[in-house]
Design an enzyme around this catalytic site. Structure first.
Site, mmCIF file in Angstrom:
data_model
loop_
_atom_site.group_PDB
_atom_site.id
_atom_site.type_symbol
_atom_site.label_atom_id
_atom_site.label_comp_id
_atom_site.label_asym_id
_atom_site.label_seq_id
_atom_site.Cartn_x
_atom_site.Cartn_y
_atom_site.Cartn_z
ATOM 1 N N PRO A 139 58.101 34.255 -14.514
ATOM 2 C CA PRO A 139 58.347 33.486 -15.736
ATOM 3 C C PRO A 139 57.535 32.182 -15.781
ATOM 4 O O PRO A 139 57.103 31.748 -16.854
ATOM 5 C CB PRO A 139 59.848 33.199 -15.678
ATOM 6 C CG PRO A 139 60.416 34.346 -14.899
ATOM 7 C CD PRO A 139 59.360 34.691 -13.878
ATOM 8 N N GLY A 143 51.534 32.882 -14.533
ATOM 9 C CA GLY A 143 50.802 34.045 -15.021
ATOM 10 C C GLY A 143 49.443 34.121 -14.353
ATOM 11 O O GLY A 143 49.323 34.524 -13.201
ATOM 12 N N LEU A 154 39.882 47.149 -45.410
ATOM 13 C CA LEU A 154 40.656 48.233 -46.015
ATOM 14 C C LEU A 154 41.693 47.719 -47.009
ATOM 15 O O LEU A 154 42.147 48.454 -47.883
ATOM 16 C CB LEU A 154 41.346 49.056 -44.918
ATOM 17 C CG LEU A 154 40.390 49.848 -44.016
ATOM 18 C CD1 LEU A 154 41.108 50.349 -42.774
ATOM 19 C CD2 LEU A 154 39.775 51.016 -44.783
ATOM 20 N N GLY A 155 42.091 46.479 -46.846
ATOM 21 C CA GLY A 155 43.025 45.899 -47.803
ATOM 22 C C GLY A 155 44.470 46.274 -47.546
ATOM 23 O O GLY A 155 44.829 46.749 -46.450
ATOM 24 N N GLY A 156 45.303 46.081 -48.551
ATOM 25 C CA GLY A 156 46.753 46.121 -48.417
ATOM 26 C C GLY A 156 47.323 47.357 -47.762
ATOM 27 O O GLY A 156 48.232 47.273 -46.927
ATOM 28 N N GLU A 183 45.314 41.476 -17.182
ATOM 29 C CA GLU A 183 44.210 41.416 -16.202
ATOM 30 C C GLU A 183 43.268 40.257 -16.485
ATOM 31 O O GLU A 183 42.049 40.376 -16.349
ATOM 32 C CB GLU A 183 43.443 42.745 -16.155
ATOM 33 C CG GLU A 183 44.334 43.859 -15.653
ATOM 34 C CD GLU A 183 43.695 44.671 -14.552
ATOM 35 O OE1 GLU A 183 44.251 45.721 -14.259
ATOM 36 O OE2 GLU A 183 42.681 44.258 -13.963
ATOM 37 N N THR A 231 43.253 36.685 -19.168
ATOM 38 C CA THR A 231 42.949 36.412 -20.575
ATOM 39 C C THR A 231 41.459 36.125 -20.736
ATOM 40 O O THR A 231 40.746 35.864 -19.755
ATOM 41 C CB THR A 231 43.720 35.176 -21.064
ATOM 42 O OG1 THR A 231 43.300 34.052 -20.277
ATOM 43 C CG2 THR A 231 45.229 35.351 -20.937
#
Lengths: 370, 397
Positions: B128, B131, B349-351, B374, B376
């Site tokens: 926690p 990382g 492509l839109g909505g 693995e 960032t």
């Protein structure tokens, strides 16, 4: 098979040109750029490497080596990493020679290639760019009309490298047949052709010391034999893509040069008590510059390699390489300048020159070819 | 000599991998919506890798070297519509192919490899509060007689639910920093080792992600991977280095997963737009293109650049050259395009691109992880910047 391994010959060429670029071209770059003039000595020194003559067939006195677009890409990147302007002056005649090797008839090769196989530099150039903004190779305004067994050319060509001294030009024009790139033809035009006039350009932001000429073609009458490739003509897409990838290869060299110049500066320059290279804002810019130098190189290699093999994917790869390098090379040169702050803006250092050269190489369709 | 073409047989294999990858398309959405379910070993109608394998025997020695070729296959497979196992690699090698298995293979002793090699092993590093900065981990292991006693909390354990055990990082000497970190093999069922929960995620939902707790968890002394109980002065331990080396080899593979999602989204957008009459004319110059054409070209170029960086890193490994920097470069590029390309595809492509009718939205959600796990993109840039500037990890943080 997929491989990133250069041949022994390519490695040798790269290594020998690296020394030439770093020790001969780079130290002279600023003075030549300021003077705005290309010393004949530079062209002669570059000619001595035999890069242009290497792939001229032995029958015409050349080296008889493979006509390799990849080898040319490697050579151009390496020369561009010394000084892009000098690299253009050295390699521009290669556009004429490469096109003749690729598309010329036996007669055309016999007539022209022999001259380029000697020890003395010979100037020739590709006349591609035109005056209009938004120039597109497939929408040429220069025209070629049939006249009897010959041709008549009309139009205007701009920014022709070595245009002040070239004895022959390869002029691209829109022919009567086909559409888009399919209509584009190439013509071998001697400097003294009737109706052809040349004048010096006013000057350019990037590639400043490369001699450039403006060409006006007013009812230039040419024999049928002037059409490159004879009755077969040319594959204009392949020819133009070789020029695009050539310019991209040079731009990769410029990017690498700017990145390698900025790295030691970031280690040396101290601000707020530590080297600026230890600050992520600068370190990450440098990391991205390095990442993109590498990525650009593979894009150019792939396009050059596919062009070399006349692979069906070559046209797409060339467009992708040109697009990628257009976006990344200018950003890298610009970021390198930014890392130097005010010093990057002063003409004592080469940063501003590299930005101008990167911009020129990524808006032109190429004053050199792979 | 440098070449970027694949042989006919390799192209056949790539095509077959795509066919196999598309054979389970009907289930793709199901395991998105029912992430508590594990897909069975074989889905109904699923073509297995046995379809591909025979073709491999037709490969010739001068075909693309194996790791490079695997990256091509990984990109091909990951870009298909039917991959329900989120982390599906190109070549399933049986069940025992977790990240922990890779760590065992590179850092374990011969005895350990033969003893645990058939287990499905997860890798448990993240906590926690730690990382990417792995040397900050708080989980401890202390030796009591012939047992290690492990205490601490772990999160983000890939395959942590369905694995047989995990390779767990713990420190045996907090004051020693990185040098005190060792890896331990802890099998499921060991008292004190609890599976706390299965995470719910944006994407890669059919890959399970677990949280663990270790409370007075006792394991045999010989479960220390590599067996080295010493804490070296100045520098990481052998097992720490072993695990970091694992990442060196797996980063191109993980990057290929990101590129695959970019490829999938781009292919989807390209064919969907073509159906609407919008296609790239590759003979047209920059000034003659529409904005949509230019955007498609830029996305294609970015995806290609990332692909080539992955192939380059893998090829270096194939020919036995160091690829530490190149692994980070390709991971950074894979992480970039897994975000920008699916995003760009949806933009074009839109909505309707957000609808569950289509898979393009899934490429965005599944791809997004590739710039996180693995290492960032920022961690990759740190590694690259240190490399080019000649800084240590202490000098550039």
């Amino acid at each position: 098979m997929i491989s990133f391994k250069l041949s022994d010959e390519q490695t040798m060429i790269r290594d020998s040109l690296q020394g030439f670029a770093a020790e001969v071209l780079a130290p002279k770059a600023r003075a030549i750029d300021e003077a705005g003039d290309m010393p004949a000595e530079v062209i002669a020194q570059g000619w001595d490497f035999g890069l242009i003559a290497a792939s001229i067939p032995e029958a015409y006195g050349g080296g008889g080596g493979d006509r390799s677009c990849l080898t040319n890409a490697v050579a151009l990147e390496t020369l561009g990493g010394g000084c892009a302007s000098q690299a253009v002056a050295i390699m521009a005649p290669g556009q004429f020679v490469n096109a003749l090797i690729d598309f010329g008839t036996e007669d055309q090769k016999a007539e022209h290639l022999t001259r380029f196989a000697g020890e003395t530099p010979v100037a020739a150039a590709l006349a591609l760019q035109e005056s209009q903004f938004g120039f597109a190779a497939e929408a040429q305004r220069t025209t070629a009309a049939r006249s009897g067994n010959g041709w008549v050319l009309n139009g205007e060509k701009r920014l022709i490298p070595l245009g002040d001294r070239a004895d022959h030009f390869l002029v691209l024009a829109r022919g009567p047949d086909g559409e888009g790139l399919g209509a584009v033809e190439a013509f071998i035009v001697p400097r003294d052709a009737t109706g052809l006039s040349l004048s010096a350009e006013t000057g350019t932001q990037g590639l400043k010391p490369v001699p450039k000429a403006k060409m006006t073609l007013n009812e230039v009458v040419l024999p049928g034999s002037a059409r490159l490739g004879g009755d077969a003509g040319i594959d204009a897409a392949r020819l133009i893509n070789q020029a695009r990838v050539g310019a991209a290869a040079l731009a990769v060299g410029v990017s690498r040069q700017a990145t390698d110049f900025a790295i030691p500066y970031a280690r040396d320059r101290v601000a707020f008590g530590e080297a600026i290279g230890k600050k992520q804002s600068i370190a990450f810019m440098l990391a991205d510059m390095h990442i993109e130098c590498e990525s650009m190189r593979w894009m150019v290699w792939k396009a050059a390699s596919l062009l070399e093999h006349n692979d069906p994917g070559a046209a797409k790869a060339a467009v992708l390489a040109q697009d990628y390098v257009r976006r990344k090379a200018v950003k890298i040169a610009d970021d390198a300048l930014q890392i130097f702050g005010g010093h990057g803006f002063i003409r004592d250092l080469p940063l501003e020159m590299w930005l101008r050269n990167a911009r020129a190489l990524t808006v032109l369709d190429g004053p050199v070819s792979v | 000599m440098a070449d970027f073409r694949v042989s006919d047989i390799d192209q056949q294999i790539i095509d077959k991998v795509i066919e196999v990858g598309n054979s389970t398309t009907a289930f793709t959405r199901h395991y998105e919506d029912n992430e508590h379910e594990f897909p069975p070993e074989q889905l109904e109608g699923e073509m297995g890798f046995d379809q591909v394998l025979p073709l491999f025997f037709k490969r010739k020695p001068d075909d693309t070297p194996m790791m490079t070729f695997q990256m091509l296959l990984s990109i091909a497979r990951g870009s298909t519509n039917g991959v329900v196992r989120g982390l599906g690699l190109a070549m399933p090698t049986g069940r025992a192919n977790g990240l922990g298995n890779a760590a065992l293979a590179s850092a374990g002793t011969k005895e350990q490899v033969s003893k645990w090699g058939n287990l499905f092993l997860a890798m448990s590093i993240t906590e926690p509060g730690a990382g990417s900065d792995t040397k900050a981990i708080q989980t401890t292991a202390r030796l009591e007689g012939e047992e290690w006693v492990i205490d601490g909390d772990k999160i983000f354990v890939t395959d942590g639910v369905r694995c047989d055990g995990a390779v767990v990082w713990a420190t045996i000497d907090k004051s020693a920093g990185r040098a005190g970190i060792k890896s331990f093999l802890v099998e499921k069922g060991t008292p004190g080792f609890d599976l706390v929960r299965k995470e719910k995620k944006l994407g890669i939902r059919s890959s399970d992600t677990a949280a663990y707790s270790f409370r007075n968890c006792r394991i045999p002394r010989e479960n220390l991977l590599g067996g080295d109980e010493t804490v070296p002065v100045g520098g990481g331990s052998a097992s720490y280095r072993g695990v970091m080396k694992t990442f060196n080899m797996t980063r191109p593979a993980v990057a290929s997963g990101g590129v695959a999602k970019a490829r999938g989204a781009l292919d989807f957008a390209t064919s969907a737009l073509a159906a609407e009459g919008l296609e790239v004319d590759w003979t047209r110059s920059h000034a003659q293109r529409s904005a949509t054409e230019q955007k498609l070209i830029e996305m294609e170029a970015d995806t290609e650049a990332a692909t080539l960086s992955v192939l380059h890193a893998a090829w270096l490994a194939d020919v036995g050259l160091p690829n530490n920097m190149e692994s980070s470069i390709c991971k950074a590029k894979g992480g970039e395009v897994c975000r920008t390309i699916p995003q760009g595809a949806m933009e074009l492509l839109g909505g309707m691109s957000i609808s569950h009718d289509h898979l393009v939205e899934k490429y965005l959600r599944d791809g997004r992880i590739s710039d996180i796990y693995e290492g960032t993109g920022q961690i990759q840039r740190l590694i690259i910047a240190r490399g080019i500037l000649g800084y240590s990890s202490e000098e550039l943080t």
